[in-house]
Design an enzyme around this catalytic site. Structure first.
Site, short mmCIF file in Angstrom:
data_model
loop_
_atom_site.label_atom_id
_atom_site.label_comp_id
_atom_site.label_asym_id
_atom_site.label_seq_id
_atom_site.Cartn_x
_atom_site.Cartn_y
_atom_site.Cartn_z
N ILE A 183 25.89 41.45 15.87
CA ILE A 183 25.58 42.68 14.31
C ILE A 183 25.40 41.22 13.52
O ILE A 183 24.39 41.32 12.20
CB ILE A 183 26.62 42.91 13.74
CG1 ILE A 183 26.77 44.06 15.19
CG2 ILE A 183 26.79 43.42 12.10
CD1 ILE A 183 28.50 45.08 14.53
N ARG A 240 30.09 27.86 15.92
CA ARG A 240 30.76 27.56 17.41
C ARG A 240 30.98 25.68 16.53
O ARG A 240 32.18 25.31 17.23
CB ARG A 240 29.35 27.10 18.12
CG ARG A 240 30.40 27.68 19.80
CD ARG A 240 28.87 27.50 20.79
NE ARG A 240 27.96 28.87 19.86
CZ ARG A 240 26.49 28.48 20.40
NH1 ARG A 240 26.58 27.91 21.31
NH2 ARG A 240 25.32 29.51 19.91
N ASP A 277 19.64 22.98 13.70
CA ASP A 277 20.33 22.03 13.39
C ASP A 277 19.20 21.56 14.79
O ASP A 277 18.68 20.80 15.13
CB ASP A 277 21.65 22.24 13.95
CG ASP A 277 22.17 20.71 14.04
OD1 ASP A 277 21.47 19.74 13.54
OD2 ASP A 277 23.28 20.82 15.32
N THR A 287 19.38 29.49 9.40
CA THR A 287 20.14 28.91 10.52
C THR A 287 21.66 29.69 9.81
O THR A 287 21.86 29.60 8.46
CB THR A 287 21.00 28.33 10.75
OG1 THR A 287 21.99 28.29 11.65
CG2 THR A 287 20.97 27.54 9.90
N ASP A 347 24.81 29.73 10.06
CA ASP A 347 25.96 28.71 9.67
C ASP A 347 25.98 28.01 8.71
O ASP A 347 26.58 27.45 8.52
CB ASP A 347 25.42 28.03 11.39
CG ASP A 347 25.53 28.16 12.73
OD1 ASP A 347 26.44 29.63 12.74
OD2 ASP A 347 25.61 27.62 13.66
N ASP A 365 24.82 24.65 8.00
CA ASP A 365 24.90 23.28 8.62
C ASP A 365 24.23 22.37 9.39
O ASP A 365 23.93 21.64 9.91
CB ASP A 365 25.66 23.47 9.58
CG ASP A 365 25.25 24.36 11.22
OD1 ASP A 365 24.20 24.80 10.58
OD2 ASP A 365 25.10 24.25 12.17
N ALA A 380 5.24 33.24 3.23
CA ALA A 380 5.51 32.55 2.44
C ALA A 380 4.54 30.90 2.92
O ALA A 380 3.77 30.69 2.11
CB ALA A 380 6.42 31.78 1.86
N GLY A 412 18.47 30.24 17.13
CA GLY A 412 19.16 31.09 16.68
C GLY A 412 18.31 31.65 15.53
O GLY A 412 17.91 31.23 14.93
N ARG A 425 15.06 29.92 23.09
CA ARG A 425 15.58 28.59 24.01
C ARG A 425 14.38 27.72 24.73
O ARG A 425 14.50 28.34 25.41
CB ARG A 425 16.94 28.50 23.91
CG ARG A 425 18.19 29.10 22.82
CD ARG A 425 19.35 28.83 22.76
NE ARG A 425 19.68 28.84 21.13
CZ ARG A 425 20.33 29.94 20.84
NH1 ARG A 425 20.17 30.90 21.04
NH2 ARG A 425 20.83 29.62 19.33
N GLU A 472 34.64 31.32 15.96
CA GLU A 472 34.39 31.52 16.85
C GLU A 472 34.68 29.68 16.99
O GLU A 472 35.26 29.34 18.85
CB GLU A 472 33.10 32.01 17.94
CG GLU A 472 32.24 30.81 17.42
CD GLU A 472 30.76 32.13 18.09
OE1 GLU A 472 28.95 31.27 17.39
OE2 GLU A 472 30.49 32.37 19.31
P1 ADP Z 1 19.25 25.88 17.14
O1 ADP Z 1 17.70 25.49 16.32
O2 ADP Z 1 19.62 27.51 16.45
O3 ADP Z 1 20.43 25.37 16.71
P2 ADP Z 1 18.77 25.46 19.53
O4 ADP Z 1 19.89 24.11 19.36
O5 ADP Z 1 19.42 26.55 21.13
O6 ADP Z 1 19.15 26.67 17.86
O7 ADP Z 1 17.61 24.55 19.80
C1 ADP Z 1 16.67 25.15 19.41
C2 ADP Z 1 15.75 24.52 20.91
O8 ADP Z 1 15.21 23.47 20.30
C3 ADP Z 1 15.92 24.39 21.95
O9 ADP Z 1 15.79 25.70 22.70
C4 ADP Z 1 14.95 23.21 22.36
O10 ADP Z 1 14.05 23.74 22.71
C5 ADP Z 1 14.76 22.75 21.19
N1 ADP Z 1 15.94 21.00 21.39
C6 ADP Z 1 17.11 21.17 20.82
N2 ADP Z 1 17.74 20.22 20.60
C7 ADP Z 1 16.76 19.70 20.74
C8 ADP Z 1 16.51 17.99 21.49
N3 ADP Z 1 18.06 16.91 21.30
N4 ADP Z 1 16.19 17.45 21.58
C9 ADP Z 1 14.65 18.35 22.29
N5 ADP Z 1 14.89 19.52 21.16
C10 ADP Z 1 15.24 20.44 21.52
#
Ligand code: ADP
Length: 321
Positions: A253, A173, A104, A127, A129, A131, A23, A12, A73, A225
């Site tokens: 937004i 979430r 995360d 992020t 969030d 988190d 940077a 995200g 993703r 959410e």
């Molecule tokens: P965010 O980083 O915002 O939490 P996502 O959870 O969608 O977003 O993770 C982004 C991308 O990181 C995923 O589309 C995937 O390619 C990779 N990813 C997420 N979790 C794993 C995992 N457990 N192992 C390997 N790659 C991961």
């Protein structure tokens, strides 16, 4: 010293990712390293979609939300074969280290890449969030919180005019941080988060008596959410209280907008520190801010441990409502 590194934004998007990228690129080049930008997160890495950046590649972006590198993703990266391909693409170009700016999931992916393919990675928490374990700030969380506060201020005006209940759904979430911080600073009567159980019957009864005793002109509820849908909660509350209720869902937004001063400054410092660390040989850490200071957290800990909401904030939000 590592002479060639790469940077990507993943998952995200969040305001301040560009300031962090800027940077990273400028610190790397000033430090004598080459730096590649990877398009569209892990998907771009798997597809070998990257280009060499210079100091001018990041001109005029510190003020922009979103990410000039794009994000995605990637299902392919979730497989060991996809990660092997990703590592091969880095090795072929002589890239010795990778900076991943993401949430995360992205940091989990980075940890897998480090673990299986021995890629040197440094993470930056990008992020809204907030988190990520081991830190009390993530890049973009301040801008998102301010966007929500702006919406809350407007909602309060109209809710007060009509003596309505206003229910606002914000992102989160699995984490109630945004709801908690904005509910508290927006003066919400109730803050519903996925980390805490709540009872709508109890809330409805309390609101009814507040209205009957004329204690409040209106009631504001902020819901993450992951703790329920504002629309459903609104319908149920109206039904239980007989008080006119309006639900609003803020949606995407919250992700956009020009980053706040705090997000720009912190994204810049974190980007600089992460890059200095990576080019000098450090890896498997995430740079973050804790109690106002820059810290580095072990990458494995950052992705396996669960960050809790600050109980002091939960208490205070209730005490002051
Ligand atoms: P965010 O980083 O915002 O939490 P996502 O959870 O969608 O977003 O993770 C982004 C991308 O990181 C995923 O589309 C995937 O390619 C990779 N990813 C997420 N979790 C794993 C995992 N457990 N192992 C390997 N790659 C991961």
């Amino acid at each position: 010293m590592r002479k060639t590194i790469a940077v990507m934004t993943s998952g995200g998007d969040s305001p301040g990712m560009n300031a962090a990228t800027r940077a990273v690129v400028r610190t790397a080049i000033s430090g004598g390293a080459r730096v590649f930008g990877i398009y569209n997160g892990y998907q771009g890495l798997v597809e070998n979609d990257m280009f060499e950046m210079n100091k001018r590649s990041v001109s005029d972006i510190i003020q922009r939300g979103g990410t000039i590198l794009g994000t995605a993703r990637s299902q392919e990266f979730m497989t060991p074969e996809g990660r092997a391909k990703a590592a091969e693409n880095l090795r072929e170009r002589g890239i010795e280290g990778l900076i991943v700016i993401g949430g995360d999931g992205s940091l989990r992916g980075a940890q897998q890449l480090a673990d299986e393919q021995n890629v040197a990675v440094v993470g930056l928490p990008g992020t809204i969030d907030n988190d990520i374990w081991g830190m009390d700030y993530t890049i973009g969380s301040d801008t998102a919180a301010n966007t929500i506060i702006d919406a809350i201020n407007k909602l309060r005006d109209t809710a007060s005019a009509h003596r309505r209940i206003a229910v606002l759904e914000v992102m989160g979430r699995h984490s109630g941080w945004l709801a908690l911080i904005t509910g508290m600073s927006g003066g919400a009567e109730y803050i519903l988060v996925p980390e805490e159980l709540y009872d709508l019957n109890e809330i409805a009864a309390e609101i009814r008596s507040m209205y009957e005793e004329n204690q409040k002109r209106y009631v504001l509820i902020v819901v993450a959410e992951g703790a329920g849908s504002a629309i459903e909660i609104g319908i149920r509350l109206e039904d239980k209280t007989g008080i006119e209720t309006r639900a609003s869902v803020l949606g995407h937004i919250q992700r956009g907008g020009s980053p706040t001063v705090m997000d720009r400054v912190r994204a810049s410092s974190l980007g600089e520190q992460a890059t200095l660390a990576l080019i000098s040989g450090v890896s498997n850490v995430v740079y973050g801010v804790q109690h106002g200071r820059i810290v580095n957290v072990n990458l494995y800990d950052a992705v396996t441990k669960k960050k809790q909401l600050d109980p002091e904030y939960i208490r205070m939000a209730k005490a002051l409502a």
